[in-house]
Enzyme design. Structure first.
Site, PDB file in Angstrom:
ATOM      1  N   ASP A 295      50.614  47.504  55.500  1.00 59.89           N
ATOM      2  CA  ASP A 295      51.639  47.907  54.553  1.00 59.89           C
ATOM      3  C   ASP A 295      52.896  48.206  55.373  1.00 59.89           C
ATOM      4  O   ASP A 295      52.871  48.212  56.601  1.00 59.89           O
ATOM      5  CB  ASP A 295      51.187  49.113  53.707  1.00 59.89           C
ATOM      6  CG  ASP A 295      51.980  49.182  52.393  1.00 59.89           C
ATOM      7  OD1 ASP A 295      53.056  48.568  52.311  1.00 59.89           O
ATOM      8  OD2 ASP A 295      51.517  49.847  51.445  1.00 59.89           O
TER       9      ASP A 295
HETATM   10  C1  BGC Z   1      54.288  49.216  49.367  1.00 61.05           C
HETATM   11  C2  BGC Z   1      53.576  47.900  49.188  1.00 61.05           C
HETATM   12  C3  BGC Z   1      54.564  46.768  49.183  1.00 61.05           C
HETATM   13  C4  BGC Z   1      55.381  46.805  50.454  1.00 61.05           C
HETATM   14  C5  BGC Z   1      56.384  45.681  50.563  1.00 61.05           C
HETATM   15  C6  BGC Z   1      55.256  49.179  50.537  1.00 61.05           C
HETATM   16  O1  BGC Z   1      56.053  50.308  50.575  1.00 61.05           O
HETATM   17  O2  BGC Z   1      53.337  50.238  49.546  1.00 61.05           O
HETATM   18  O3  BGC Z   1      52.847  47.920  47.996  1.00 61.05           O
HETATM   19  O4  BGC Z   1      53.906  45.549  49.026  1.00 61.05           O
HETATM   20  O5  BGC Z   1      56.077  48.035  50.502  1.00 61.05           O
HETATM   21  O6  BGC Z   1      57.404  45.792  49.676  1.00 61.05           O
END
Ligand code: BGC
Length: 750
Positions: A295
């Site tokens: 993530d």
């Molecule tokens: C979120 C994810 C997301 C990623 C990219 C993160 O802050 O937890 O769900 O896919 O950002 O945008």
């Protein structure tokens, strides 16, 4: 078909690409798996150490060229040309992505195509209901179509990979990301996860309308203590396996090519450094052969977790655990080379991670068409194509849950002369798209007011906002009440703003924010018939409304077609079919509250003091999981279980007679639950194991047969083995998790 001249391997790549049959279902093991392995290995053999590391690095965009006017900088151009990135996120547009991809495949030495990723969560340019709302449809086919439409639009715009579906089980409505998932239940969550993966990835990944899916956030992210985002999740391994991991496994079985490691820790180990999650379960047990992305900065966050002392240690722990691609922490970029040179990461580990990334790029067909069919012309044809908007309206109608309808106030008669439309969400564009709405245009939202005006052209419609969503101002409430007094019916839209749910958007209260409660009370005090429409990203506390308002609709955030869909339901063009994918508590004090809880040694009895209960509230929820009304009523009778004893390999048939006892045609969602009465470990009081939609005309009756594969009763026993334990089971068939006819059967040893 374009064939990039990949270093010394171009011939092999094109050969292997064309040997894949068009339309081949990629979710099946590919007959050409051997060919893919050979091609991927030969590409890998041509890469330098730095180029290999580049494949594991993902940068965030805002990188753009072309019509949107933003330019990529020389530095960014150089990163791609030098092969220092394998993927970009947050770049969209056929022209924009084309220019970046062109640099990768024409100007870099290795000429490996980039993978463009984006959070395509519930629509791209056509915005569908938030995922929690879609789950309320209990309609996997509709949800699959929603994901397909999203994929078609995103792919036309140059996106290859969505960070979806979010399949986290959530038992705590304070947690803002409950909006993004399918609620509390592993079975429903698994059905939705599989449907979304099928929709995104299609029958073939090489179809230009297909994009790669990513099951996230692996794992246990929804178990955040206190409902506070990013918080520790304290989940025993048995619950992890039997509850939280179930939708992930379903996503994998449906063919999901990527997983995203979550931010949280479980039992002292953050997911992004968890070999147990990323290798033991995912690769060794489940045989996943796609790749895992972190993530956002979750590798870097191993440092504040106290799991690594510096970026080098963070990279070491993550890649050795099985995390392949680094989203934006730069730990891999900055440390992998020296880690390999020091032998702290073996070249075999690095190569395996690169292989996984290349394999997915290959499966998507990027080595034969790095643009995956995206062109500005296709983009123009696909974005908000009328068929997509129609699908969004259908999905939105199916997502609405009728919570209360005293005196059959709904559907409203067609000949109303005057309607008051009140509330901060009644003529609201911006909030109705909900969280993670991507590149949406909120001007495309059909508001509730628009929908009502269009559907009831003969009525005089008076709109008064009354108050804002969260402000302290009350001056508009009197004029709202005045408008109510002058109208035959009041439609009152209240709830949350879109940024009150979603990432980092948790609440400690489930009450209506701001002065909306005052607005509801004052409008109801007029004595006029009031329909309260809730718009929100989580279960709210609806106790006051349940006690004082004749009709309540839970509409979540329904996306672009919200106003049309709600008007369809209000005026009866569509009889509600939605069912709750999550329990609604009476008060935040009951949280966590979920239907598939354990019985305890002193099961709840509100009349008995020394039982598991509260002094100041009943223990039951306000609305149980699975609950939802429609414009008619149904009677369940005559439960029959085909056999008294079954074995694990059997399928048990359970039948009931369902009768439409009302005056209108309607749809019922017949739900089948099971309770394993005694186990080697304690078992939930009920578990959903199947459901069926049934349409019946007024007065109509039918026998409904539900099949229960006995192996679906397997769970993780005392010895940590996953299997069905012989013994007595209770089966329930009914309209929700708190009601139903019941019978018993026995599972006997094989
Ligand atoms: C979120 C994810 C997301 C990623 C990219 C993160 O802050 O937890 O769900 O896919 O950002 O945008």
């Amino acid at each position: 078909m374009r064939c990039p001249t990949v270093v010394a391997t171009a011939g092999i790549l094109c050969l292997a690409a064309s040997s894949l049959r068009a339309g081949e279902p990629e979710r099946q093991p590919s007959p050409n798996a051997g060919a893919i392995v050979r091609v991927v290995d030969s590409v890998l053999a041509g890469l330098t150490l730095q180029e290999k590391i580049g494949q594991l690095v993902q940068y965030s965009g805002g990188w753009s060229t072309g019509p949107s006017g933003r330019r990529i900088s020389d530095e960014q151009r150089q990163i791609i040309r030098a092969g220092q990135t394998g993927s970009l996120l947050n770049v969209t547009g056929a022209a924009e992505t084309h220019e970046l991809q062109r640099i990768a495949v024409e100007e870099s030495r290795a000429r490996i195509p980039l993978l463009f990723g984006l959070d395509v969560i519930h629509g791209f340019k056509t915005t569908f209901p938030i995922p929690l709302a879609e789950a309320a449809s209990w309609d996997p086919d509709a949800v699959e179509l929603s994901a397909r439409v999203s994929a078609t639009e995103a792919a036309a715009s140059g996106v290859h990979w969505t960070f979806a579906p979010m399949v986290d089980i959530a038992r705590d409505p304070r947690w803002g990301r409950i909006a993004e998932g399918s609620g509390e239940d592993p079975y429903l969550g698994a059905r939705m996860a599989a449907a979304r993966v099928r929709g995104f990835q299609g029958a073939s990944l090489r179809d230009p309308a297909s994009i790669i899916a990513c099951a996230k956030h692996y794992a246990g992210y929804g178990g955040a203590e206190g409902g506070r985002d990013y918080n520790t999740a304290d989940i025993p391994q048995r619950t992890l396996r039997d509850v939280y991991l179930v939708p992930f496994k379903a996503a994998l079985d449906a063919g999901a090519q990527t997983f995203m490691a979550s931010f949280n820790e479980i039992d002292g180990v953050p997911s992004s450094g968890s070999r147990f999650l990323l290798t033991t379960i995912l690769r060794d047990e489940w045989k996943f052969d796609g790749f895992v992305v972190s993530d956002w900065n979750s590798i870097g966050e191993l440092i504040p977790h106290g799991f690594a002392a510096n970026p080098g240690e963070a990279a070491e722990r993550a890649i050795n655990a099985g995390l392949d691609m680094d989203m934006e922490s730069h730990c891999y970029r900055d440390s992998l080379e020296s880690l390999v040179r020091q032998g702290r990461v073996t070249i075999a580990t690095l190569d395996e991670a690169v292989r996984r990334v290349l394999r997915v790029k290959f499966r998507l067909g990027l080595f034969s068409d790095p643009y995956h069919g995206a062109t500005p012309e296709r983009e123009r044809q696909e974005l908000r194509n009328p068929a997509h908007v129609a699908a969004a309206r259908k999905m939105a109608r199916e997502s609405i849950v009728l919570m209360k309808n005293a005196g059959s106030l709904l559907p409203l008669p067609p000949n109303l002369k005057s309607i008051a439309v009140i509330g901060p969400l009644a003529s609201n564009h911006g909030d109705l798209v909900g969280t993670w709405a991507g590149p949406t245009d909120t001007n495309d939202v059909v508001t509730l007011l628009d929908g009502i005006r269009e559907t009831a052209p003969g009525a005089q419609v008076t709109y008064v906002q009354g108050c804002s969503i969260a402000g302290a101002e009350t001056t508009g409430i009197a004029s709202a009440a005045a408008a109510a007094r002058q109208s035959e019916v009041v439609i009152l839209a209240v709830g949350e703003s879109e940024d009150m749910s979603g990432e980092a958007s948790c609440r400690s209260s489930l009450e209506l924010p701001g002065r909306q409660k005052d607005l509801v009370r004052e409008v109801c005090a007029t004595g006029k018939p009031v329909v309260v429409i809730f718009m929100n990203g989580r279960p709210l506390d609806l106790s006051w409304e349940q006690n004082h308002v004749p009709a309540i609709l839970e509409t979540w955030f329904l996306g672009h077609e919200a106003g049309h869909a709600i008007a369809d339901v209000l005026f009866g063009a569509y009889a509600p079919t939605g069912r709750l994918p999550v329990t609604f508590p009476r008060s935040v004090g009951q949280v966590p509250i979920y239907y598939n809880h354990k019985n305890t040694g002193r099961p709840t009895d509100d009349q008995e003091h020394y039982t598991s209960r509260y002094l100041d509230l009943p223990s039951s929820p306000l609305y149980p999981f699975g609950f939802g009304l429609t414009y008619t009523s149904f009677r369940y009778a005559d439960l029959r279980i085909a056999r008294e004893t079954v074995k694990a390999a059997d399928t048990l048939l359970v039948t009931i007679t369902l009768t439409n006892t009302g005056l209108r045609a309607g749809d019922e969602t017949v739900q089948l639950y099971v309770r394993d009465e005694v186990g080697s470990v304690t078992r939930p009081v009920r578990e959903l194991k199947g459901f069926q939609h049934v349409h019946l005309d007024a007065g109509g009756s039918t026998v409904v047969t539900l099949s229960l594969p006995v192996d679906a009763l397997a769970f993780t026993g005392l010895d940590m083995r996953h299997r069905v334990e012989p013994g007595m089971f209770t089966v329930y068939v009914g309209p929700n998790a708190a009601e139903g006819l019941q019978g018993r059967f026995q599972v006997v040893p094989q």
